[in-house]
Write an enzyme that holds these catalytic residues in place. Sequence first.
Site, PDB file in Angstrom:
ATOM      1  N   LYS A 230      15.474 -32.020 -89.152  1.00 16.30           N
ATOM      2  CA  LYS A 230      16.733 -31.569 -88.567  1.00 16.30           C
ATOM      3  C   LYS A 230      16.526 -31.365 -87.076  1.00 16.30           C
ATOM      4  CE  LYS A 230      19.536 -28.776 -90.689  1.00 16.30           C
ATOM      5  NZ  LYS A 230      20.116 -27.539 -91.269  1.00 16.30           N
TER       6      LYS A 230
ATOM      7  N   ASP B 147      26.147 -19.344 -96.600  1.00 16.76           N
ATOM      8  CA  ASP B 147      26.867 -20.614 -96.696  1.00 16.76           C
ATOM      9  C   ASP B 147      26.484 -21.354 -97.975  1.00 16.76           C
ATOM     10  OD1 ASP B 147      28.692 -22.485 -95.893  1.00 16.76           O
ATOM     11  OD2 ASP B 147      27.422 -23.411 -94.370  1.00 16.76           O
TER      12      ASP B 147
ATOM     13  N   GLY C 251      22.664 -37.049 -92.537  1.00 16.91           N
ATOM     14  CA  GLY C 251      23.902 -36.300 -92.432  1.00 16.91           C
ATOM     15  C   GLY C 251      23.779 -35.257 -91.359  1.00 16.91           C
TER      16      GLY C 251
ATOM     17  N   GLY D 293      23.863 -31.202 -90.786  1.00 17.20           N
ATOM     18  CA  GLY D 293      23.865 -29.873 -91.405  1.00 17.20           C
ATOM     19  C   GLY D 293      24.271 -28.858 -90.365  1.00 17.20           C
ATOM     20  N   SER D 294      24.029 -27.597 -90.672  1.00 15.55           N
ATOM     21  CA  SER D 294      24.378 -26.596 -89.689  1.00 15.55           C
ATOM     22  C   SER D 294      23.490 -26.776 -88.469  1.00 15.55           C
ATOM     23  CB  SER D 294      24.187 -25.197 -90.287  1.00 15.55           C
ATOM     24  OG  SER D 294      22.863 -25.033 -90.714  1.00 15.55           O
TER      25      SER D 294
ATOM     26  N   VAL E 189      21.623 -32.590 -86.637  1.00 13.68           N
ATOM     27  CA  VAL E 189      21.698 -33.818 -87.409  1.00 13.68           C
ATOM     28  C   VAL E 189      20.410 -33.943 -88.215  1.00 13.68           C
ATOM     29  CG1 VAL E 189      21.947 -36.325 -87.260  1.00 13.68           C
ATOM     30  CG2 VAL E 189      23.109 -34.844 -85.613  1.00 13.68           C
ATOM     31  N   VAL E 190      20.546 -34.383 -89.456  1.00 15.08           N
ATOM     32  CA  VAL E 190      19.380 -34.486 -90.323  1.00 15.08           C
ATOM     33  C   VAL E 190      18.995 -35.950 -90.503  1.00 15.08           C
ATOM     34  CG1 VAL E 190      18.405 -33.873 -92.556  1.00 15.08           C
ATOM     35  CG2 VAL E 190      20.166 -32.426 -91.535  1.00 15.08           C
TER      36      VAL E 190
END
Length: 648
Positions: A367, A474, A346, A348-349, A352-353
């Site tokens: 990440k 967050d 996915g 993330g901040s 890309v992970v």
Amino acid sequence: MTKLPLPSVVAAVIVIVLSSVISSTNALGSGATLAVTHSGAVCGVAASLPFQRIVCHRRSQNVDVYGNVSFSSISGGGTSLCGLRTGGYALLCWDLSLENSTAVTDDKRVYFDATVALENLAVGYDHTCATVVGNGTVKCWRYNKNAFRFPSGSDRFASISSGSGFSCGILKDNSRAVRCWGSGTLPTKIENDFGNMSMASIFAGNSHVCGVNVTGFLVCKGTNDSGQLNAPVGSEAFEYSQLSLGANHSCAIRASNGTVVCWGGEGRFSVNETNGVSFELIVSSLDFTCGLTTVNFSVVCWGPGSRIMGRQRSGTSSKHADRAEEFTFPELAMATKNFSLENKLGAGSFGVVYRGKLADGREVAIKRSEMGQMTRKYQEKESAFESELAFLSRLHHKHLVKLVGFCEEKEERLLVYEYMKNGALYDHLHDKNNVEKQSSVLNSWKIRIKIALDAARGIEYLHNYAVPPIIHRDIKSSNILLDANWTAKVSDFGLSLMGPESGRDFRPTKAAGTVGYIDPEYYGLNVLTAKSDVYGLGVVLLELLTGKRAIFKNGEDGGMPISVVDFAVPAIMAGELAKVLDQRAGLPELNEGEAVELVAYTAMHCVNLEGKERPTMIDIVANLERALSLCDDSHGSISSGIISIASE
Ligand SMILES: *[C@@H]1O[C@H](CO)[C@@H](O)[C@H](O)[C@H]1NC(C)=O
Ligand SMILES: *[C@@H]1O[C@H](CO)[C@@H](O)[C@H](O)[C@H]1NC(C)=O
Ligand SMILES: *[C@@H]1O[C@H](CO)[C@@H](O)[C@H](O)[C@H]1NC(C)=O
Ligand SMILES: *[C@@H]1O[C@H](CO)[C@@H](O)[C@H](O)[C@H]1NC(C)=O
Ligand SMILES: *[C@@H]1O[C@H](CO)[C@@H](O)[C@H](O)[C@H]1NC(C)=O
Ligand SMILES: *[C@@H]1O[C@H](CO)[C@@H](O)[C@H](O)[C@H]1NC(C)=O
Ligand SMILES: *[C@@H]1O[C@H](CO)[C@@H](O)[C@H](O)[C@H]1NC(C)=O
Ligand SMILES: *[C@@H]1O[C@H](CO)[C@@H](O)[C@H](O)[C@H]1NC(C)=O
Ligand SMILES: *[C@@H]1O[C@H](CO)[C@@H](O)[C@H](O)[C@H]1NC(C)=O
Ligand SMILES: *[C@@H]1O[C@H](CO)[C@@H](O)[C@H](O)[C@H]1NC(C)=O
Ligand SMILES: *[C@@H]1O[C@H](CO)[C@@H](O)[C@H](O)[C@H]1NC(C)=O
Ligand SMILES: *[C@@H]1O[C@H](CO)[C@@H](O)[C@H](O)[C@H]1NC(C)=O
């Protein structure tokens, strides 16, 4: 015939650099600045400014126990280590039974009360006691509830020490008599054996107790199957100062020159290595004793059990023990099959992970920051990047996703995290595929409350124990990840360094929050505080309760988007919680109902419009702990996850 192990002379010199140590007396079972556990960990309170933090060492490795917070005393018993925070208002315990781990993450706050401080921490093999500052009454934790007998409520103690299943203390009054409590007949026997003798100090072993009486002589009572009561008869008063007792042995420090004498334990504690060595203090576990040397504050251990502690080499290996590992870019490319789509987990901040498997077999999440997003600033300030990473990698907590390492090559910046097999809480609550799975583990109130508590503990650590404190900024269900055992951990914290703007001043950057979770106060004041995380967690609690997204389209409202706060809070306030509960988790059974209600009230307060009206993470953790224990009280309840109540 079974072979007896050789009664070899074992001594291990362990280099825990306790740069200086606040000296105070202690024993196994009594609080001090040095402690050992049966699992072979030796821990000390380092007096290095500004924090008297706990430093542990086990099997030639340093073990990270806690952040930069100060402790006044620590004590070990069994596999547990407990520490009393400076000021005495909080008591934390850790389980050091896990072999070879270099970080202790499962901290348990067994006591917290800002108004009632504790002293005389005494950790026994299977229970922990301390006294209340001021009136000397005893409090105990983790004891066997069925068998444990407390001392008379009117007994006030000057000092106490804990053994296996019992503790003894010296009364504060002029009698200075010994009183013992705990389970079985041993406490009564030891208390009677002491009779009305007045004691100056007391030290408990597994099943025996020794001390110095008021006229200055050693007195031992209790079990004597290995000669552990056979104390040397002193030639003069107050010849011995501090004692330390194990399962079958006893040791004492000579007041005159700090040398040590041991008795009992089949003579295996009288070793040449301690001859002529002067000690500041000594502590014992079941089958070994350790002392802090006067000459250079190194720790020397002896006795049959000291074998498990290993020998430290020249200290170089421990220097980087708590630093993140540095990986090369090709290593991480290999681990992720060249960052292939199939490995993508996915986004993330700031990146890309990918799922990855390191060459040594470890599963990790990697990440990779988007190209060009890293500012030049970091290339100029490589050391800042590294020190921030080192800082983050030292944030060890069971409920924070662990940063394993990093890679920093040319334009590439990657962070390597522990892999969380069961993914994000968000997906379990809101992903269509999971929604339809009746067998979902999350269809249980108990599991949901456990997840809430796990996450709250992670955030509490960031707010209260990380130095400097971290505001997550967050908190949302997609940042709460679940490991193979469904333990929840908070991810994506402290990542200001991955963003285009760095700075620890908590000024919001672009990533400050996600729609549906943003602290409403933030709009007005434009400052994020710890209470902004509380708001975010409140929304997550409401998601857990209702199964709805933070913002969802309400069918009843003609498909208008509505926030879970506006959906749930009025119902909770009106006492109609049942109307909004997620039916997938079934009807709460028995005490579970009370637990769910407590979570709902907590959530409602978390999403209060005014930050100052919201509870602190400490309050939230306490409420969720209580909610979870209520679930455990529901006898005979069938896991509601299995028998899912059909929706109407
Ligand atoms: C704790 O404090 C020491 C000494 O001030 C410092 O070297 C270390 O980096 C700090 N650790 C953390 C995790 O902040
Ligand atoms: C811990 O490390 C020692 C020595 O490296 C090894 O013999 C032992 O098997 C390890 N234990 C575990 C549980 O990994
Ligand atoms: C001792 O102090 C504690 C905390 O103030 C209090 O709860 C307890 O009742 C006191 N005990 C006695 C015997 O005064
Ligand atoms: C202790 O008890 C004995 C009798 O059991 C008594 O003779 C003695 O005076 C007592 N000593 C003290 C200090 O109270
Ligand atoms: C202290 O112990 C010694 C040795 O056992 C004994 O002679 C002495 O009477 C004891 N003192 C008190 C006050 O009981
Ligand atoms: C303890 O046991 C030893 C023998 O191991 C014996 O010499 C000594 O008298 C005993 N001490 C007591 C107080 O019973
Ligand atoms: C250790 O002490 C014993 C006597 O207690 C002595 O026989 C032995 O030689 C000593 N060993 C060493 C290595 O000094
Ligand atoms: C320490 O004192 C004891 C007796 O008080 C004596 O036997 C011993 O030799 C002394 N040791 C050192 C190293 O001075
Ligand atoms: C202590 O002695 C008892 C009885 O001799 C024995 O069963 C036990 O294993 C010993 N414990 C240790 C830690 O040596
Ligand atoms: C401390 O002193 C002991 C005994 O003199 C010595 O063996 C050890 O190497 C010293 N440790 C350090 C860290 O200097
Ligand atoms: C990754 O890419 C490199 C060159 O870009 C290539 O040599 C290598 O075979 C690739 N590895 C995998 C596992 O696809
Ligand atoms: C899950 O729990 C088991 C048993 O407690 C433990 O051995 C294992 O390491 C845990 N797995 C993870 C990923 O924490």
